[in-house]
Scaffold this active site. Sequence first.
Site, PDB file in Angstrom:
ATOM      1  N   ASP A 171       0.856  -1.187   0.000  1.00 31.78           N
ATOM      2  CA  ASP A 171       0.000   0.000   0.000  1.00 31.78           C
ATOM      3  C   ASP A 171       0.889   1.233   0.000  1.00 31.78           C
ATOM      4  O   ASP A 171       1.441   1.611   1.029  1.00 31.78           O
ATOM      5  CB  ASP A 171      -0.921  -0.006   1.229  1.00 31.78           C
ATOM      6  CG  ASP A 171      -1.833   1.219   1.263  1.00 31.78           C
ATOM      7  OD1 ASP A 171      -1.694   2.101   0.385  1.00 31.78           O
ATOM      8  OD2 ASP A 171      -2.679   1.294   2.167  1.00 31.78           O
ATOM      9  N   HIS A 191      -4.343  11.949  14.104  1.00 35.33           N
ATOM     10  CA  HIS A 191      -5.424  11.969  13.094  1.00 35.33           C
ATOM     11  C   HIS A 191      -6.641  11.170  13.532  1.00 35.33           C
ATOM     12  O   HIS A 191      -7.701  11.252  12.921  1.00 35.33           O
ATOM     13  CB  HIS A 191      -4.934  11.396  11.755  1.00 35.33           C
ATOM     14  CG  HIS A 191      -3.835  12.199  11.134  1.00 35.33           C
ATOM     15  ND1 HIS A 191      -3.982  13.527  10.819  1.00 35.33           N
ATOM     16  CD2 HIS A 191      -2.560  11.864  10.783  1.00 35.33           C
ATOM     17  CE1 HIS A 191      -2.843  13.983  10.292  1.00 35.33           C
ATOM     18  NE2 HIS A 191      -1.964  12.992  10.273  1.00 35.33           N
ATOM     19  N   ASP A 247       3.906  18.312  14.076  1.00 35.84           N
ATOM     20  CA  ASP A 247       3.865  17.378  12.944  1.00 35.84           C
ATOM     21  C   ASP A 247       3.470  18.169  11.687  1.00 35.84           C
ATOM     22  O   ASP A 247       2.778  19.182  11.778  1.00 35.84           O
ATOM     23  CB  ASP A 247       2.817  16.297  13.246  1.00 35.84           C
ATOM     24  CG  ASP A 247       2.800  15.172  12.223  1.00 35.84           C
ATOM     25  OD1 ASP A 247       3.342  14.091  12.508  1.00 35.84           O
ATOM     26  OD2 ASP A 247       2.230  15.377  11.108  1.00 35.84           O
ATOM     27  N   HIS A 298       1.456  17.344   9.378  1.00 34.94           N
ATOM     28  CA  HIS A 298       0.043  17.182   9.016  1.00 34.94           C
ATOM     29  C   HIS A 298      -0.853  17.822  10.072  1.00 34.94           C
ATOM     30  O   HIS A 298      -0.484  17.892  11.248  1.00 34.94           O
ATOM     31  CB  HIS A 298      -0.315  15.689   8.923  1.00 34.94           C
ATOM     32  CG  HIS A 298       0.482  14.941   7.910  1.00 34.94           C
ATOM     33  ND1 HIS A 298       1.625  14.241   8.230  1.00 34.94           N
ATOM     34  CD2 HIS A 298       0.301  14.785   6.575  1.00 34.94           C
ATOM     35  CE1 HIS A 298       2.124  13.680   7.129  1.00 34.94           C
ATOM     36  NE2 HIS A 298       1.341  14.005   6.103  1.00 34.94           N
ATOM     37  N   ASP A 319       7.885  14.813  10.653  1.00 34.23           N
ATOM     38  CA  ASP A 319       7.749  14.902   9.197  1.00 34.23           C
ATOM     39  C   ASP A 319       7.762  16.360   8.754  1.00 34.23           C
ATOM     40  O   ASP A 319       7.763  16.665   7.562  1.00 34.23           O
ATOM     41  CB  ASP A 319       6.484  14.171   8.709  1.00 34.23           C
ATOM     42  CG  ASP A 319       5.292  14.375   9.611  1.00 34.23           C
ATOM     43  OD1 ASP A 319       5.314  15.313  10.438  1.00 34.23           O
ATOM     44  OD2 ASP A 319       4.326  13.587   9.498  1.00 34.23           O
ATOM     45  N   TYR A 330       9.246  10.411   8.728  1.00 36.46           N
ATOM     46  CA  TYR A 330       9.422   9.245   7.857  1.00 36.46           C
ATOM     47  C   TYR A 330      10.762   9.174   7.155  1.00 36.46           C
ATOM     48  O   TYR A 330      11.031   8.209   6.436  1.00 36.46           O
ATOM     49  CB  TYR A 330       8.248   9.196   6.854  1.00 36.46           C
ATOM     50  CG  TYR A 330       6.938   9.263   7.599  1.00 36.46           C
ATOM     51  CD1 TYR A 330       6.480   8.166   8.339  1.00 36.46           C
ATOM     52  CD2 TYR A 330       6.190  10.443   7.666  1.00 36.46           C
ATOM     53  CE1 TYR A 330       5.310   8.245   9.094  1.00 36.46           C
ATOM     54  CE2 TYR A 330       5.022  10.526   8.413  1.00 36.46           C
ATOM     55  CZ  TYR A 330       4.597   9.420   9.124  1.00 36.46           C
ATOM     56  OH  TYR A 330       3.461   9.498   9.881  1.00 36.46           O
TER      57      TYR A 330
HETATM   58  N1  Q9C Z   1      -3.327   9.823  -0.719  1.00 39.22           N
HETATM   59  C1  Q9C Z   1       1.142  11.026  10.381  1.00 39.22           C
HETATM   60  O1  Q9C Z   1       2.110  11.676  10.074  1.00 39.22           O
HETATM   61  N2  Q9C Z   1      -1.125  10.325   3.534  1.00 39.22           N
HETATM   62  N3  Q9C Z   1       0.244  10.607   9.500  1.00 39.22           N
HETATM   63  C2  Q9C Z   1      -2.224   9.897   2.783  1.00 39.22           C
HETATM   64  C3  Q9C Z   1      -3.388   9.714   0.694  1.00 39.22           C
HETATM   65  C4  Q9C Z   1      -1.320  10.017   4.906  1.00 39.22           C
HETATM   66  C5  Q9C Z   1       0.375  10.960   8.116  1.00 39.22           C
HETATM   67  C6  Q9C Z   1      -2.110  10.160   1.337  1.00 39.22           C
HETATM   68  C7  Q9C Z   1      -0.340  10.661   5.816  1.00 39.22           C
HETATM   69  C8  Q9C Z   1      -0.631  10.329   7.252  1.00 39.22           C
HETATM   70  C9  Q9C Z   1       0.962  10.631  11.803  1.00 39.22           C
HETATM   71 ZN    ZN Z   2       2.445  13.688  10.043  1.00 40.34          ZN
END
Ligand code: Q9C
Ligand code: ZN
Length: 682
Positions: free
Chosen positions: A22, A137, A174, A176, A267, A307
């Site tokens: 994935d 999240h 973070d 996000h 990140d 990451y």
């Molecule tokens: N097309 C944290 O850093 N990306 N979560 C999804 C979908 C998800 C990040 C992209 C990133 C989640 C904890």
């Molecule tokens: Zn994040």
Amino acid sequence: MASGTALIYDDEMTSHKLLWDDPACNIEVPERLLTTYEQLKLYHLVDRCVRVPVREGTEEEIMLVHSSEYLEVVQSTQAMTEEELQRVSENYDAVYFHPSTYHCAKLAVGATLQLVDSVMSGKVCNGIALVRPPGHHSQRNAANGFCVFNNVAIAAQYAKKRYGLQRILIVDWDVHHGQGIQYIFEEDPSVLYFSWHRYEHQQFWPLLRESDYDAVGQGKGKGFNINVPWNKVGMGNSDYLAAFFHVLLPVAFEFVPELILVSSGYDSGIGDPEGHMDATPECFAHLTHFLMQLADGRLCAVLEGGYHLKSLSESVCMTVKALLRDPLPQISGEMAPCLSAVESIQNVRAAHIPYWKCLMYEEETPIEDVSTKSQQMMEAQLVQTSAHSTVEQAAGTTNTDEAIKTDKFLESHMKRILFPMPPVKTAAAVISKADAHLLPVSVQVENEMNEQELKALVSRFDAELVGEEKVIVSLQKMVAVLDKILMKAVCNGIVESSVASVSTTVALKHCFDSGLQRVLCIIVGDMDLEIDLDDGKLLLMNICQKQQTEETNSKYRISLNWKEGAERNTSFYAVLGIILPVAYSYQPDLIIIVIGPNRSLGENGISLLISLLKGLAESRILVVVQDTEIKLLQTVATALTGVSTPDFGVYAPASQESVLEIKQLRRQLKKEWKMLQCSVRD
Ligand code: Q9C
Ligand code: ZN
């Protein structure tokens, strides 16, 4: 105040992993924890922390935030086949389950609560929990973005319930948006949630309208949700610092949190394949250091994203070093936020004017950020434009190339910025021997320098300075301490002087003689210095009560009129609004703080000033005190050693007059000292 830093980690949390292919989830890997922990060991940071064991969070604790229906879904994944796991995972956005996920997610919750308990019980002062899966999240009824249970949100509810806390600050650095945390506390004024995040005008995941700056909270919670949306990639150290100086810190000082929880995702650091930001590891040490001045130092950092393995692990190490109160490396890069960052900052400030006294005299208005928006829309599908335009990914380079480039960069970068810690943190030379015993025990008391040596030294610049006996004694004390700082035998020091102005003049000359390139001298009180200043080697700031006769400010000589009533704690406004941004823009090699007669800051203000400036110049600070009250010496010595943080008590808004003075200065100086910018106008 408690001391010590907790480290909570258990490699059981590495068993949660992705079993199928994935591309949306394959970056959230067990190696994130393993590599980070190895790096902490390499820097000998593990040995210096207090080990606290993990435990599983209980169902009751999980249900402080999540519904029982959702808890049952997660529970049910324990016994599933791979195919079934994949099917449940598909019900959520960017989530995977593994048979061990439920167990690990409970450990992540429990580790976070163990950290809160360690800090709240006074066993330690602060700490970090390295956990997987992350949390910010995740929502009442849903897993989301690699997150299963919302560790930090649960911790906030737990701390409110178990310790009766009324004000908790959550800082989410973070990259996000932790929309899960926003939803949970949207209407709750007891939890102030701050998040910055890659947003790109809603083009970046999780693609939510409510991640923008105008989502300020709802109902009673209005003003307690602060979003700083980044509309470009490539945000770096100076952009993050600017958001702290001009948004988070003033509001946080006004909020007076009792506990700080950091949703500590990395990140937002350089080289991250998700974030594409540019902040280097030491930036996180500085952010941590700022937050340590609040809530009596009670800070719990909890891992979220991150990451790029090396960027993540170096950044965690820098966070831990700050928590342990090591002197910080100088922050790298040009200290100037980019236009897009300033626009975002202006917009958040404007959106929060109705809710915070520290913003009440601002006339900021949200701006339709033309510099990024139209451009962004046209470029949406093309190459990303980046904030500082130096970190654009060259066409044809792959993600792996990029990651390796960052590895190499960080390898040499960390060698460049890390430095051996001086064996002694704080030295002191006081005039009365009796006073020496009243200083904190960790302070090393210095003897004066030999008189002949002193005369030889001073005669190099100005023999006339050495006259009377009391001048000689003061200079002997000062040079004894300053020399130790210059030789890196001690980090910082305090000296008493009956002639602060002469002591400071000699100290400055001695610094330049020793080859220092940039010395920041801050004079608190009414005092004049006889010294030339045109070559930029000295930046002189004077915080004084007496009104300046005429426009006397220039780039390297800044004077700030500030009057503080005895019981009013307003000084943080001046420290955050002017002094800190200018000091970070200048990047001094050494700082001299002079506390002269008729001082304009109270003890809390002086203490805050010293504590915050300690993040600069590798903590090389010399404090010259004219005043001989022992109480003041103790305050200064305590701030230098870092054994406690100032207690601000009740916040008082600065007078309109003071605020206008600061705004005026900022407008005047922001072209020269770019960290002062918090608005794109004039
Ligand atoms: N097309 C944290 O850093 N990306 N979560 C999804 C979908 C998800 C990040 C992209 C990133 C989640 C904890
Ligand atoms: Zn994040």
